[in-house]
Structures are given as C-alpha cells and as structure tokens.
Design an enzyme around this catalytic site. Structure first.
Site: not given
Ligand code: IMP
Ligand code: MG
Length: 178
Positions: A98-99, A102, A151, A164
């Site tokens: 996963e990136d 959060d 963010f 991206r």
C-alpha cells in the site's frame, strides 16, 4: 519542484534507498518460501514496481482496487472493493503493498476480509505511515517512512488523481485542497 508542492519531504534517492531495504528485509523474512504480493491500485503502483525488483523470492503479483476516499482528502471510514483478487489466496503468503496508512480504515477492513480466505500468512507493507491520524488499531509490518500530518503527493500518491507521476514525495500546498 511542481508548482502545487510546498516542500519536498522525501527525494527519489531517499525513497529508492529505503525501498531497497524493505525488499531485502522481505527477502530475508520469507527465505525459501513463495509470496503473493498484492498491490493496491492505484496509489501503490510506483512503490510496488520498485519494491518487487528488490525482492529475491518466488513472487507472484495480484492487484486490488479499494477505495475509501473518493476524490477528497478525508476518509469516509468505509472501504469499497472495486476490483478483487484474480485468484484464491488459501495457503499463500500474502503481502499487501500500500502507499500510505492514514486513519487505518482501508487496511483494517481489507485485512479482515482477506483473512477470511485463509492465507498461510498476511502482512502489510506500506511505503508511508501517518501515525498521528490513526483512528483504528492497525500497524504495518513493513513501513518505509513515518510522515507528519500533512497531505503528501508524488511517487504514486495523488490528490484528486493528480501528481502520481512526480518522482519525489512532497507536501501539497494547502490552497490546492481547501
Ligand atoms: P486510510 O483508510 O485512512 O488509512 O486511507 C488510506 C488511503 O488514503 C491511502 O491508500 C491513500 O489513497 C489515501 N491517503 C491518505 N493520506 C494521504 C496523503 O497524504 N496523500 C495521498 N493520499 C492519502
Ligand atoms: Mg489515493
């Protein structure tokens, strides 16, 4: 630097060095075994591609599309499976790639779902972790970097599907999303 980025947080060189370490750690931990690496589209694509090149094992790929964010910056607290795995995972060593972790909702729900399919093992490898945002108990087994409560975009991470392709990870200017 992209005009919408306030500050570079992690350069492509820093990321590459850490991704190499993560791949080597996975190689060592699963020595003599095969693994199914499951990339979570679309954010993990860039990380996934670099990570797998550093994993020296019998590796298979699969991908899922999971969403909890829509186009905004706040989590809905719900996970939706838009594309499921192509194959059963029973008896396999599964690593979710996963990136970012959060709130933790996405991976917590995904983990629960995949565990019902009886994999031999299930671990999470996330490039980034924002521990200060966590709403549920969830920890990555392999984590690249802890990041502050900002963010971030680039290296696969988006805001409203943009940024991206940026090679570095940077903090998005607040005026872009407010
Ligand atoms: P969670 O369910 O709140 O843990 O959300 C994880 C997902 O939210 C990730 O897969 C990302 O798509 C997205 N996300 C959370 N924080 C960021 C960020 O700082 N930049 C870009 N995407 C983010
Ligand atoms: Mg996203």
């Amino acid at each position: 630097m992209h005009q919408d980025v306030k500050e570079i947080l992690l350069t492509s060189d820093q990321i590459a060095a850490r991704v190499k370490e993560l791949g080597e750690q996975i190689t060592e931990d699963y020595k003599g075994q095969s693994v199914l690496m499951v990339g979570i589209l679309r954010g993990a694509v860039v990380f996934f591609a670099d990570l797998v090149k550093n994993v020296d094992l019998d590796v298979r790929f699969d991908f899922m599309v999971v969403s909890s964010y829509g186009n905004g910056a706040e989590s809905s607290g719900e996970v939706r499976i838009d594309k499921d795995l192509a194959q059963p995972i029973e008896g396999m060593n599964v690593i979710i790639v996963e990136d970012i972790i959060d709130t933790g909702y996405t991976l917590k729900n995904l983990k629960r779902l995949l565990l019902t399919r009886n994999p031999a093992s299930l671990k999470i490898c996330s490039l980034l972790d924002k521990p200060s945002r966590r709403k549920v108990e969830l920890e990555g087994d392999y984590v690249g970097f802890a990041v502050p409560n900002e963010f971030v975009v680039g290296y696969g991470l988006d805001y409203a599907e943009k940024y991206r392709n940026l090679p570095d990870i940077g903090i998005l200017k607040p005026e872009i999303y407010s």
